[in-house]
Write an enzyme that holds these catalytic residues in place. Structure first.
Site, PDB file in Angstrom:
ATOM      1  CB  SER A 198      -1.010  -0.060   1.172  1.00 25.14           C
ATOM      2  OG  SER A 198      -1.514   1.257   1.227  1.00 25.14           O
TER       3      SER A 198
ATOM      4  CB  CYS B  25      -5.247   4.895  11.315  1.00 25.97           C
ATOM      5  SG  CYS B  25      -5.022   4.592   9.712  1.00 25.97           S
TER       6      CYS B  25
ATOM      7  N   GLY C 248       8.665  -5.172   4.353  1.00 28.45           N
ATOM      8  CA  GLY C 248       9.507  -4.303   5.199  1.00 28.45           C
ATOM      9  C   GLY C 248      10.996  -4.393   4.398  1.00 28.45           C
ATOM     10  N   GLY C 249      11.310  -3.570   3.646  1.00 22.38           N
ATOM     11  CA  GLY C 249      12.717  -3.375   2.986  1.00 22.38           C
ATOM     12  C   GLY C 249      12.856  -4.656   2.027  1.00 22.38           C
TER      13      GLY C 249
HETATM   14  C1  LIG Z   1       5.240   6.528   0.178  1.00 22.48           C
HETATM   15  C2  LIG Z   1       4.742   5.595   1.189  1.00 22.48           C
HETATM   16  C3  LIG Z   1       3.430   5.343   1.398  1.00 22.48           C
HETATM   17  C4  LIG Z   1       2.763   4.321   2.030  1.00 22.48           C
HETATM   18  N1  LIG Z   1       1.371   4.439   2.286  1.00 22.48           N
HETATM   19  C5  LIG Z   1       0.694   3.481   3.104  1.00 22.48           C
HETATM   20  C6  LIG Z   1      -0.443   3.335   3.254  1.00 22.48           C
HETATM   21  O1  LIG Z   1      -1.567   4.226   2.721  1.00 22.48           O
HETATM   22  N2  LIG Z   1      -0.864   2.445   4.080  1.00 22.48           N
HETATM   23  C7  LIG Z   1      -0.494   1.427   4.629  1.00 22.48           C
HETATM   24  O2  LIG Z   1      -0.936   0.769   5.230  1.00 22.48           O
HETATM   25  N3  LIG Z   1       0.914   1.342   4.591  1.00 22.48           N
HETATM   26  C8  LIG Z   1       1.459   2.487   3.821  1.00 22.48           C
HETATM   27  N4  LIG Z   1       3.164   2.355   3.577  1.00 22.48           N
HETATM   28  C9  LIG Z   1       3.671   1.514   4.293  1.00 22.48           C
HETATM   29  C10 LIG Z   1       4.056   0.364   3.117  1.00 22.48           C
HETATM   30  O3  LIG Z   1       2.948  -0.393   2.610  1.00 22.48           O
HETATM   31  C11 LIG Z   1       4.961  -0.866   3.669  1.00 22.48           C
HETATM   32  O4  LIG Z   1       4.384  -1.498   4.704  1.00 22.48           O
HETATM   33  C12 LIG Z   1       6.161  -0.210   4.223  1.00 22.48           C
HETATM   34  O5  LIG Z   1       6.652   0.682   3.400  1.00 22.48           O
HETATM   35  C13 LIG Z   1       7.285  -1.200   4.573  1.00 22.48           C
HETATM   36  O6  LIG Z   1       7.587  -2.038   3.267  1.00 22.48           O
HETATM   37  P1  LIG Z   1       8.695  -1.552   2.269  1.00 22.48           P
HETATM   38  O7  LIG Z   1      10.168  -1.359   2.952  1.00 22.48           O
HETATM   39  O8  LIG Z   1       8.960  -2.447   1.085  1.00 22.48           O
HETATM   40  O9  LIG Z   1       8.123  -0.192   1.688  1.00 22.48           O
HETATM   41  C14 LIG Z   1       3.596   3.537   2.637  1.00 22.48           C
HETATM   42  C15 LIG Z   1       4.979   3.528   2.524  1.00 22.48           C
HETATM   43  C16 LIG Z   1       5.585   4.230   1.749  1.00 22.48           C
HETATM   44  C17 LIG Z   1       7.010   4.452   1.848  1.00 22.48           C
END
Ligand SMILES: Cc1cc2nc3c(=O)[nH]c(=O)nc-3n(C[C@H](O)[C@H](O)[C@H](O)COP(=O)(O)O)c2cc1C
Length: 310
Positions: free
Chosen positions: A25, A134, A249-250
């Site tokens: 997301s 939230c 996460g990452g």
């Molecule tokens: C720009 C951005 C917007 C995000 N918006 C949401 C969101 O609207 N809802 C949500 O549950 N997580 C949101 N996340 C969290 C990501 O879905 C994810 O759980 C988190 O970034 C860790 O994964 P990653 O390291 O692969 O990005 C957002 C992350 C980023 C970087």
């Protein structure tokens, strides 16, 4: 080779993915933005950006800053509101072969329940993901995911309004992650996703005040996220084997994804790396397939949780 995975095994219509790779997301828009570049039909699923009940402006800019090995982004994000999201995207989603999971953002359990009611029966919506990071403004303002009782209440409220599969997305920084995961599982969620971004801060030196007080994501958080997933899997699997875990996460490549699968994730979410490479999801799927071929693995289920103690 079988990569299919069922993410809602107890749900009457289920949530069957052709493979375990889900776009996270907030990092993949509403999917349509990536229709040309990301081979959507090959993905396991995608989660759209967080949707609020009414149009919401979100925090002031900057919403995103780059950091070493990751991104810092605001938790309070803009949304056009559920009515506009459905009007703009639902028909397109319904025509895709890839399930679209809608991520819900609210500041009270009533918000979440109303969102769930509006999305129930909408075309193209395969499941709901509740963003437990939230703040619960109807209570003490702490994230829903800080208190097991708030999590239980929220899930019950959403369940009452929707027949769709429900995924609870855990906020790793709020409260004791294990007790929150157990509360969500016992409240009857279909699956859990973890982890959300971790709290981080950047200071604007000229203004001498915070530039962005938000969430850190990307490669910087991978070992922490993997550990959180492993710990929750160890605790949850014996009692709730029917509640799949979605790890993230990452995750930036197939090796990272395979680590999460072996740590107990049934599927993975791919987020921040998409800003660097929009095809990351597809490349991760190909990499998982190559690994399975090389290792003679016929069914992905053989490696899910393989690294957990017996
Ligand atoms: C720009 C951005 C917007 C995000 N918006 C949401 C969101 O609207 N809802 C949500 O549950 N997580 C949101 N996340 C969290 C990501 O879905 C994810 O759980 C988190 O970034 C860790 O994964 P990653 O390291 O692969 O990005 C957002 C992350 C980023 C970087």
């Amino acid at each position: 080779m079988k990569l299919e995975i069922e993410l809602a095994p107890r749900h009457k219509s289920g949530l069957l993915l052709r493979n375990p790779v889900i776009m996270a997301s907030g990092t993949f828009g509403y999917g349509v933005e990536y229709a040309r570049s990301a081979e959507l039909h090959r993905l396991g699923a995608l989660v759209c950006s967080g949707v609020t009940l009414h149009a919401h402006a979100g925090a002031a800019q900057p919403l995103i800053l780059e950091t070493s090995s990751g991104l810092l982004s605001a938790f309070d994000r803009p949304s056009p509101g559920v009515r506009k999201v459905l009007k703009s995207y639902a028909e397109t989603w319904a025509a895709w072969p890839t399930p679209v999971i809608v991520n819900l953002a609210g500041t009270s359990s009533d918000d979440f329940a109303e969102l769930a009611a509006r999305l129930d029966g909408a075309p193209g919506v395969a499941a709901l993901e509740l963003n437990l990071a939230c703040p619960d403004l109807a209570s003490d303002g702490a994230p829903f995911g800080s208190h097991p009782a708030a999590v239980t209440r929220l899930i019950a409220a959403v369940r009452q309004e929707s027949v769709l599969p429900i995924i609870a997305k855990l906020a790793p920084f709020a409260g004791d992650l294990l007790s929150i995961a157990l509360a969500a599982a016992s409240a009857g969620v279909d699956a859990l996703s973890l982890i959300h971004a971790l709290p981080g801060l950047s200071i604007d030196l000229s203004a001498r005040r915070p530039a962005l007080n938000g969430g850190l994501s990307g490669p910087a958080i991978k070992p922490l996220a993997l550990r959180a997933l492993y710990d929750v899997a160890r605790e949850l699997r014996p009692a709730y084997p029917h509640v799949p875990l979605i790890g993230g996460g990452g995750i930036s490549n197939a090796r990272d994804a395979l680590e999460f699968l072996m740590a107990g994730a049934s599927a993975v979410q791919v987020g921040t790396i998409t800003f660097v490479n929009p095809r990351a999801g597809v490349e991760i799927i190909t990499g998982i397939e190559s690994f399975m071929q090389r290792e003679g693995i016929a069914d992905l289920a053989e490696i899910i949780g393989a690294a957990l103690p017996i």
